[in-house]
Design an enzyme around this catalytic site. Structure first.
Site, PDB file in Angstrom:
ATOM      1  N   CYS A  25     -10.038   2.706   7.908  1.00 56.21           N
ATOM      2  CA  CYS A  25      -9.389   1.545   7.287  1.00 56.21           C
ATOM      3  C   CYS A  25      -8.173   1.106   8.098  1.00 56.21           C
ATOM      4  CB  CYS A  25      -9.029   1.921   5.850  1.00 56.21           C
ATOM      5  SG  CYS A  25      -7.734   0.942   5.086  1.00 56.21           S
ATOM      6  N   CYS A  51      -4.837   0.633   6.335  1.00 54.71           N
ATOM      7  CA  CYS A  51      -4.274   1.934   5.937  1.00 54.71           C
ATOM      8  C   CYS A  51      -3.447   2.520   7.077  1.00 54.71           C
ATOM      9  CB  CYS A  51      -5.380   2.931   5.593  1.00 54.71           C
ATOM     10  SG  CYS A  51      -6.388   2.470   4.183  1.00 54.71           S
TER      11      CYS A  51
END
Ligand SMILES: [Zn+2]
Length: 144
Positions: free
Chosen positions: A69, A72
């Protein structure tokens, strides 16, 4: 004296650490293994998460993330930076949702990054998406 909890990656003992000592590479009181802190943020497994939630007397903030991700990865350092400001008042945890899918499912995490605040075992704040430093700071202020 503000203490946070640190779960040992080796023997899983729960250590109580002075927030001000976390940067001096704390070790487990039982088996002497270094505890895995990045600033005041600790990576935890589902088991460690549950143990810390049961035993913590301060609010817990959790960052749910995954290695694939992109947002993230960008959010991680922000989360870490804010931990320096609230060490001892809020306990900062990170949960890898790839390795702990059961926990993410149980807490109803749909998208990541997701940030949650937990007090006395109850979710008191839940927000999806990355925040910048100021946004995360004021979110912590509102939810802690
Ligand atoms: Zn240990």
């Amino acid at each position: 004296m503000k203490k946070i909890l640190g779960s040992c990656p080796s023997c899983h003992a729960l250590n109580k650490i002075e927030a001000s000592d976390v940067k001096k590479q704390p070790i487990c009181g039982k088996c002497k293994t270094p505890l895995a802190f990045h600033d005041l943020v600790q990576d935890v497994t589902t088991e460690e998460f549950d143990k810390i939630v049961r035993n913590s007397s301060i609010p817990i903030i959790v960052d749910f993330w995954a290695s694939w991700c992109g947002p993230c990865q960008q959010y991680g350092p922000t989360f870490q930076m804010v931990s320096n400001e609230y060490g001892g008042h809020v306990q900062f945890l990170k949960v890898n949702t790839e390795k702990n899918q059961d926990l993410a499912a149980r807490l109803g995490v749909r998208g990541i990054p997701a940030t949650m605040m937990i007090k006395d075992g109850k979710i008191t704040g839940n927000i999806a998406g990355a925040m910048n430093y100021d946004q995360l700071r004021s979110w912590v202020e509102q939810n802690k």
